[in-house]
Design a protein around this motif. Sequence first.
Motif, PDB file in Angstrom:
ATOM      1  N   ILE A 183      -8.655  65.036 -29.980  1.00  0.00           N
ATOM      2  CA  ILE A 183      -8.267  65.234 -31.380  1.00  0.00           C
ATOM      3  C   ILE A 183      -6.817  64.798 -31.572  1.00  0.00           C
ATOM      4  N   VAL A 184      -6.625  63.855 -32.467  1.00  0.00           N
ATOM      5  CA  VAL A 184      -5.289  63.356 -32.788  1.00  0.00           C
ATOM      6  C   VAL A 184      -5.001  63.730 -34.239  1.00  0.00           C
ATOM      7  N   VAL A 185      -3.877  64.385 -34.464  1.00  0.00           N
ATOM      8  CA  VAL A 185      -3.493  64.843 -35.798  1.00  0.00           C
ATOM      9  C   VAL A 185      -2.601  63.794 -36.458  1.00  0.00           C
ATOM     10  N   GLY A 186      -2.971  63.385 -37.653  1.00  0.00           N
ATOM     11  CA  GLY A 186      -2.192  62.404 -38.393  1.00  0.00           C
ATOM     12  C   GLY A 186      -1.065  63.050 -39.173  1.00  0.00           C
ATOM     13  N   LEU A 187       0.114  62.443 -39.120  1.00  0.00           N
ATOM     14  CA  LEU A 187       1.287  62.903 -39.868  1.00  0.00           C
ATOM     15  C   LEU A 187       1.848  61.745 -40.679  1.00  0.00           C
ATOM     16  N   PRO A 188       1.925  61.897 -41.993  1.00  0.00           N
ATOM     17  CA  PRO A 188       2.493  60.833 -42.811  1.00  0.00           C
ATOM     18  C   PRO A 188       4.016  60.901 -42.859  1.00  0.00           C
ATOM     19  N   THR A 189       4.627  59.746 -43.051  1.00  0.00           N
ATOM     20  CA  THR A 189       6.086  59.694 -43.262  1.00  0.00           C
ATOM     21  C   THR A 189       6.365  59.428 -44.735  1.00  0.00           C
ATOM     22  N   TYR A 219       9.712  58.797 -47.218  1.00  0.00           N
ATOM     23  CA  TYR A 219      10.568  59.933 -46.874  1.00  0.00           C
ATOM     24  C   TYR A 219      12.002  59.727 -47.366  1.00  0.00           C
ATOM     25  N   PRO A 220      12.614  58.536 -47.210  1.00  0.00           N
ATOM     26  CA  PRO A 220      13.966  58.358 -47.749  1.00  0.00           C
ATOM     27  C   PRO A 220      14.032  58.526 -49.277  1.00  0.00           C
ATOM     28  N   GLU A 221      12.995  58.094 -49.981  1.00  0.00           N
ATOM     29  CA  GLU A 221      12.977  58.290 -51.438  1.00  0.00           C
ATOM     30  C   GLU A 221      12.935  59.776 -51.779  1.00  0.00           C
ATOM     31  N   ILE A 222      12.157  60.527 -51.019  1.00  0.00           N
ATOM     32  CA  ILE A 222      12.051  61.970 -51.251  1.00  0.00           C
ATOM     33  C   ILE A 222      13.375  62.653 -50.947  1.00  0.00           C
ATOM     34  N   CYS A 223      13.970  62.367 -49.798  1.00  0.00           N
ATOM     35  CA  CYS A 223      15.182  63.100 -49.412  1.00  0.00           C
ATOM     36  C   CYS A 223      16.336  62.836 -50.372  1.00  0.00           C
ATOM     37  N   THR A 224      16.384  61.648 -51.004  1.00  0.00           N
ATOM     38  CA  THR A 224      17.452  61.404 -51.981  1.00  0.00           C
ATOM     39  C   THR A 224      17.213  62.154 -53.287  1.00  0.00           C
ATOM     40  N   LEU A 225      15.963  62.541 -53.550  1.00  0.00           N
ATOM     41  CA  LEU A 225      15.646  63.300 -54.758  1.00  0.00           C
ATOM     42  C   LEU A 225      15.875  64.798 -54.591  1.00  0.00           C
ATOM     43  N   PRO A 285       9.007  70.441 -65.582  1.00  0.00           N
ATOM     44  CA  PRO A 285       9.215  69.598 -66.765  1.00  0.00           C
ATOM     45  C   PRO A 285      10.351  70.144 -67.625  1.00  0.00           C
ATOM     46  N   ASP A 286      11.023  69.237 -68.348  1.00  0.00           N
ATOM     47  CA  ASP A 286      12.088  69.667 -69.252  1.00  0.00           C
ATOM     48  C   ASP A 286      11.494  70.304 -70.510  1.00  0.00           C
ATOM     49  N   GLU A 287      12.342  70.646 -71.482  1.00  0.00           N
ATOM     50  CA  GLU A 287      11.901  71.335 -72.701  1.00  0.00           C
ATOM     51  C   GLU A 287      10.852  70.536 -73.479  1.00  0.00           C
ATOM     52  N   GLN A 288      10.896  69.211 -73.388  1.00  0.00           N
ATOM     53  CA  GLN A 288       9.928  68.369 -74.090  1.00  0.00           C
ATOM     54  C   GLN A 288       8.660  68.133 -73.260  1.00  0.00           C
ATOM     55  N   GLY A 289       8.609  68.687 -72.073  1.00  0.00           N
ATOM     56  CA  GLY A 289       7.432  68.548 -71.214  1.00  0.00           C
ATOM     57  C   GLY A 289       7.442  67.317 -70.322  1.00  0.00           C
ATOM     58  N   GLY A 290       8.580  66.634 -70.231  1.00  0.00           N
ATOM     59  CA  GLY A 290       8.653  65.424 -69.428  1.00  0.00           C
ATOM     60  C   GLY A 290       9.347  65.630 -68.096  1.00  0.00           C
ATOM     61  N   TYR A 291       9.165  64.677 -67.210  1.00  0.00           N
ATOM     62  CA  TYR A 291       9.877  64.553 -65.923  1.00  0.00           C
ATOM     63  C   TYR A 291       9.506  65.589 -64.880  1.00  0.00           C
ATOM     64  N   GLY A 292       8.437  66.326 -65.090  1.00  0.00           N
ATOM     65  CA  GLY A 292       7.989  67.263 -64.063  1.00  0.00           C
ATOM     66  C   GLY A 292       7.344  66.515 -62.909  1.00  0.00           C
ATOM     67  N   VAL A 293       7.723  66.863 -61.687  1.00  0.00           N
ATOM     68  CA  VAL A 293       7.208  66.196 -60.494  1.00  0.00           C
ATOM     69  C   VAL A 293       6.922  67.234 -59.412  1.00  0.00           C
ATOM     70  N   TRP A 294       5.828  67.031 -58.693  1.00  0.00           N
ATOM     71  CA  TRP A 294       5.497  67.835 -57.515  1.00  0.00           C
ATOM     72  C   TRP A 294       5.183  66.858 -56.398  1.00  0.00           C
ATOM     73  N   VAL A 295       5.752  67.086 -55.216  1.00  0.00           N
ATOM     74  CA  VAL A 295       5.492  66.190 -54.080  1.00  0.00           C
ATOM     75  C   VAL A 295       5.248  66.997 -52.804  1.00  0.00           C
ATOM     76  N   GLY A 296       4.155  66.666 -52.141  1.00  0.00           N
ATOM     77  CA  GLY A 296       3.853  67.221 -50.825  1.00  0.00           C
ATOM     78  C   GLY A 296       4.227  66.168 -49.788  1.00  0.00           C
ATOM     79  N   TYR A 297       4.903  66.578 -48.737  1.00  0.00           N
ATOM     80  CA  TYR A 297       5.403  65.610 -47.760  1.00  0.00           C
ATOM     81  C   TYR A 297       5.704  66.285 -46.445  1.00  0.00           C
ATOM     82  N   GLU A 298       6.045  65.484 -45.464  1.00  0.00           N
ATOM     83  CA  GLU A 298       6.523  65.975 -44.168  1.00  0.00           C
ATOM     84  C   GLU A 298       7.997  65.625 -44.046  1.00  0.00           C
TER      85      GLU A 298
END
Length: 177
Positions: free
Chosen positions: A28-34, A73-79, A113-126
């Motif tokens: 069994i090999v477990v996959g890990l995304p970057t 991952y670099p895009e995530i860490c800068t956010l 999201p802001d008061e107008q309901g925009g820019y809400g983001v959820w990210v799952g990552y390693e």
Amino acid sequence: SVTDRNVEENVDYVSTYLVANGFAGNKIVVGLPTYGRAWKIERDATITGSPPVAAEGPAPEAVQTRTQGLLSYPEICTLLLNDHNKNLKGEHAPLRRIPDPTKRYGIYAFRLPDEQGGYGVWVGYEDPESAGNKASFVKGKGLGGVALFDLSTEDIRGSCTVGTKFPILMRVKDKLK
């Protein structure tokens, strides 16, 4: 909430099930995304961002990956919240990282999201810590190993962890010794 999560959708359950039914654990090999998968979250998302979260579809594409809903991952860490973005608002506001002290579900980050309901983001990552936890799990259970994918979305320049190139890969390697 955590109680809404399916207890059969995790590496521990699946690997235990496979081994109990005759599959060799060392195969069994477990996959890990970057990379991370990112979603636009709706106005009524929970204040904690805790999954499951109502989503409107994939998050907008980023500069490196150029694919909706996919962040390296670099895009995530800068956010993530840092000294450079702590005062930014709207689409440039930082993401809040939510750790997993139980080491059972993984980490995620979000921006409501802001008061107008925009820019809400959820990210799952390693990140290096969560990847190291999974590598330790693999070693402790006597599983076959870890497959890291895709190295092109790893921190190849060492921008997230200053001076450490490929920090996810390096943590996994360290935990599998």
